[in-house]
Design an enzyme around this catalytic site. Structure first.
Site, PDB file in Angstrom:
ATOM      1  N   GLU A  98      40.902  12.800  -4.923  1.00  5.15           N
ATOM      2  CA  GLU A  98      40.972  14.232  -4.727  1.00  5.15           C
ATOM      3  C   GLU A  98      40.918  14.558  -3.183  1.00  5.15           C
ATOM      4  O   GLU A  98      40.064  13.831  -2.415  1.00  5.15           O
ATOM      5  CB  GLU A  98      39.658  14.698  -5.422  1.00  5.15           C
ATOM      6  CG  GLU A  98      39.565  16.237  -5.254  1.00  5.15           C
ATOM      7  CD  GLU A  98      38.413  16.927  -5.641  1.00  5.15           C
ATOM      8  OE1 GLU A  98      38.184  18.126  -6.144  1.00  5.15           O
ATOM      9  OE2 GLU A  98      37.401  16.044  -6.086  1.00  5.15           O
ATOM     10  N   CYS A 124      38.759  16.303 -10.414  1.00  2.54           N
ATOM     11  CA  CYS A 124      37.181  16.278 -10.421  1.00  2.54           C
ATOM     12  C   CYS A 124      36.551  16.591 -11.832  1.00  2.54           C
ATOM     13  O   CYS A 124      37.056  15.789 -12.633  1.00  2.54           O
ATOM     14  CB  CYS A 124      36.791  16.979  -9.542  1.00  2.54           C
ATOM     15  SG  CYS A 124      34.935  17.010  -8.898  1.00  2.54           S
ATOM     16  N   LYS A 132      44.464  22.464  -9.929  1.00  2.00           N
ATOM     17  CA  LYS A 132      43.338  22.432 -10.395  1.00  2.00           C
ATOM     18  C   LYS A 132      43.090  23.637 -11.361  1.00  2.00           C
ATOM     19  O   LYS A 132      43.145  24.641 -10.447  1.00  2.00           O
ATOM     20  CB  LYS A 132      42.268  22.136  -9.583  1.00  2.00           C
ATOM     21  CG  LYS A 132      40.857  21.882 -10.346  1.00  2.00           C
ATOM     22  CD  LYS A 132      39.782  21.498  -9.512  1.00  2.00           C
ATOM     23  CE  LYS A 132      38.469  21.149 -10.328  1.00  2.00           C
ATOM     24  NZ  LYS A 132      37.259  20.496  -9.419  1.00  2.00           N
TER      25      LYS A 132
END
Length: 551
Positions: free
Chosen positions: A309, A425, A372
Site C-alpha cells: 500500500e 489495508c 480504496k
C-alpha cells in the site's frame, strides 16, 4: 447459614463461581475488566483460545450476579447488566487495541495529545456494543444452563451491528478468538465470522454451567457437538481441498520494510523508490520463500510483482521518468501491481487524492487503477472535517483534505492471469462488502502498510482477520505489507509462504488456484441471520417454557 459460610461449604469451583456472582462494587468492576482483557489472549499473536473458557464463564457469573442485590433501586438494577457488559468490553478492547497508540507516536509532536482518545476513548465507545448485548440478554436471563444461548445470540447481534454502524469497525470480533488455526477457520465459509461468534460464545461459556441443575446436560451435549463439528468440518474441508497452483503465474511480493517515519520523507523519496526498483529487478527470493528463485519464462510466462500500500513515495502520474524506470525494471510478460496515491484534478479549483492500486504492464502503461472505497476514519479522512479542523484535529495521513473514497470496489482483470479483488489495508476485514461478480476473481490481493504499528500485536491481528476473510470467500490471498506480514495463502487459509514482521525481502510463490464458491460467498450474512434467529428462538422458548424441575 451466613453468605460467607455458604460459600466456604462448597467445592473450590463452586466457591469461585459464588464469589464472582456475589462480587460487588469495585471488585465486580475489576473482575469484568480483567476477564475481558484476559479474553484477548485468544487473539493473535498469543493464540491461546483456552482463555475464552475462563473469560466467558466469568462474564456469565457476573451477569448472574446482576440480580442479586434486591435492595438496590430500580434504576441501578436496570443499569447493572449494561455496565457489566460495558466493563467486560472495555477490558477486551483496551487489551486488544492498545497498539493503535503506536500510530500516533510516529509524529508524536502532532498527535501525542490524541493518545488517550485512541487507547481509551475508542475502546469505551466499542464497549457500548457489549453493554447493549448483556443488557438485552439479561431481559430473558434465567437460572437454566440454556441462558448461555441468549448471551451468544445477543453478542452475535452486537458484533454484527459493530461491523457496519458508523462505517463499522469489526476488529477482533469474538469469532476470531476461535479461529487461531485453519482447521478452526473453516466454519466461516458456512456462517461467516458473525456466525462463528455465536458458536464460540456457546462453547466458551460451558464451564459456567457445570454447576447448574437445569439444562446442564443438554447444553453440554450441544456445546460438544458444536466443538467437535467445528474441528471435524475443518479437518474434512482441508483434506478435501488440497492446494494446487496455476503453473503459468508466479507471484513476487516485495516487502521493502521502510519505517513509517521515513516513508514520506521527501529527502529520501528517491532512495525509497530505488529500493523498490532494486528489489523488483533482483528476482531473488528471501530464505524460506516457497518458490525459490523465479523460473524461466517458458515455465512461468506471467510474473505478477506486488508492491504494498502507498509504496510509491510520490504521485506516480506526475513523474513520467518514474514510470519509465518502472517499465525498464519489468521484463517481458511481467506486470507490476503497486499501491500509490492517485490525484484527480478534473474538478476546477479542487483536487481529490485516492489511495489506489495501479496495474502497470512491462511497457509502462497503466492498465487499471482501483481506489480504496472503505477509508479509515481519522486515519485517512476526518468525519465532520470542517468542525474538527477548526479545533485543531487532523487526520494521521499528511494529505490536505485527506483521502477520498473510490466509487465502487470491483474485480480487476489481468492479461494472462486470473482477475483479482483489490482490498487495500483494512478493507479486507469487511467481507460483506467484497464483490465477487464479473469478472470472477481468482484471488484476493491485499496491500497494506502496517508500519504505523511497529512490532505490536496489530500486524498479527490484521493478517489473521485477512486470512479468515479469504476462507469465508473461498479465495486464495496474496498479501503485500510494507514491513510485514506478507503472505500467500490458498483458499482454505493454508499459508504457502510468508515474510515475517520487520524483514526486507522478496516472497516468490506460484499462485494458488483452488478458488471455490462458499455458502458465505453466495449468501453473505443470511446463514448468520438464520443461525441468530434459531438460537434466539431456542433461548426464548427454554426461558419461558421450562418450569422448575424441568430441563
Amino acid at each position: 447459614m451466613a453468605r460467607g459460610e455458604l460459600i466456604r461449604s462448597r467445592s473450590l469451583f463452586d466457591r469461585i463461581a459464588g464469589r464472582v456472582v456475589l462480587a460487588a462494587g469495585w471488585r465486580r468492576a475489576l473482575l469484568a475488566v480483567l476477564s475481558g482483557a484476559f479474553a484477548t489472549l485468544a487473539l493473535a499473536p498469543v493464540d491461546f483460545p483456552f482463555a475464552g473458557f475462563v473469560a466467558f464463564p466469568v462474564l456469565v457469573w457476573l451477569i448472574d450476579g446482576t440480580g442479586v442485590d434486591v435492595e438496590a433501586g430500580a434504576l441501578r438494577r436496570s443499569l447493572r447488566p449494561f455496565w457489566t457488559g460495558w466493563l467486560f468490553g472495555f477490558g477486551y478492547f483496551v487489551a486488544g487495541l492498545w497498539w493503535l497508540g503506536a500510530a500516533l507516536l510516529v509524529d508524536a509532536g502532532t498527535f501525542v495529545w490524541f493518545l488517550p482518545l485512541a487507547v481509551l476513548g475508542l475502546p469505551a465507545v466499542l464497549a457500548i456494543f457489549f453493554g447493549f448485548a448483556v443488557a438485552l440478554c439479561r431481559l430473558v436471563w434465567s437460572d437454566s444452563a440454556w441462558r448461555i444461548l441468549g448471551l451468544a445470540a445477543c453478542l452475535g447481534l452486537a458484533e454484527w451491528l459493530r461491523s457496519w454502524i458508523f462505517t463499522g469497525f469489526p476488529w477482533n470480533e469474538i469469532g476470531v478468538m476461535a479461529a487461531s488455526h485453519p482447521v478452526l477457520m473453516q466454519v466461516v465459509s458456512l456462517v461467516g465470522v458473525h456466525g462463528l461468534t455465536i458458536l464460540a460464545v456457546i462453547v466458551f461459556s460451558v464451564p459456567a454451567i457445570l454447576l447448574d441443575n437445569r439444562g446442564r446436560w443438554p447444553m453440554l451435549g450441544l456445546a460438544t457437538v458444536l466443538l467437535v463439528g467445528q474441528i471435524g468440518y475443518g479437518l474434512w474441508r482441508l483434506q478435501d481441498n488440497p492446494t494446487f497452483f496455476d503453473q503459468t503465474v508466479v507471484i513476487q511480493i516485495v516487502q521493502p520494510n521502510i519505517e513509517q517515519s521515513l516513508k514520506w520523507d521527501p529527502e529520501i523519496a528517491g532512495q525509497n523508490f530505488d529500493t523498490l526498483i532494486e528489489m523488483t529487478t533482483s528476482k531473488e527470493a528471501s530464505p524460506g520463500s516457497p518458490g525459490g528463485r523465479a523460473e524461466g519464462k517458458a515455465s512461468a510466462p506471467r510474473r505478477l510483482i506486488v508492491w504494498p500500500e502507498t509504496a510509491v513515495p510520490f504521485v506516480l502520474t506526475d513523474r513520467p521518468e518514474a514510470i519509465s524506470r518502472l517499465a525498464q525494471s519489468l521484463s517481458e510478460g511481467e506486470t507490476l501491481i503497486a499501491g500509490a496515491a492517485r490525484v484527480d484534478r478534473s474538478e476546477a479549483g479542487r483536487q481529490r487524492v485516492y489511495n489506489t492500486v495501479y496495474v502497470i504492464d512491462d511497457e509502462g502503461t497503466i492498465k487499471a487503477a482501483s481506489d480504496k472505497v472503505h477509508l479509515v476514519p481519522f486515519g485517512e479522512y476526518l468525519p465532520f472535517q470542517d468542525f474538527l479542523e477548526s479545533l485543531g484535529v487532523s487526520s494521521l495521513v499528511d494529505m490536505p483534505g485527506g483521502f477520498s473514497a473510490g466509487p465502487a470496489l470491483e474485480p480487476v482483470p489481468l492479461d494472462g492471469a486470473p482477475a483479482f479483488l483489490p482490498l487495500i489495508c483494512y478493507e479486507i476485514i469487511f467481507p460483506r462488502e467484497v464483490p465477487v461478480g464479473d469478472p470472477v476473481p481468482g484471488f484476493i490481493l491485499n496491500v497494506t502498510n502496517d508500519a504505523w504499528y511497529g512490532a505490536t500485536p496489530g500486524p498479527y491481528q490484521h493478517v489473521r482477520m485477512a486470512t479468515v476473510t479469504a476462507v469465508a470467500l473461498g479465495l486464495p490471498m496474496v498479501r503485500s505489507a510494507n514491513t510485514g506480514i506478507s503472505v500467500v495463502t490458498d483458499a482454505v487459509g493454508r499459508e504457502i509462504g510468508g515474510l515475517g514482521l520487520n524483514r526486507q525481502g522478496n516472497l516468490v510463490s506460484a499462485l494458488p488456484a483452488n478458488a471455490m464458491v462458499t455458502p458465505y460467498r453466495t449468501y453473505r450474512d443470511l446463514p448468520f441471520l438464520l443461525l441468530l434467529l434459531t438460537v434466539s428462538v431456542i433461548a426464548l422458548v427454554m426461558r419461558f417454557a421450562l418450569r422448575p424441575g424441568i430441563g
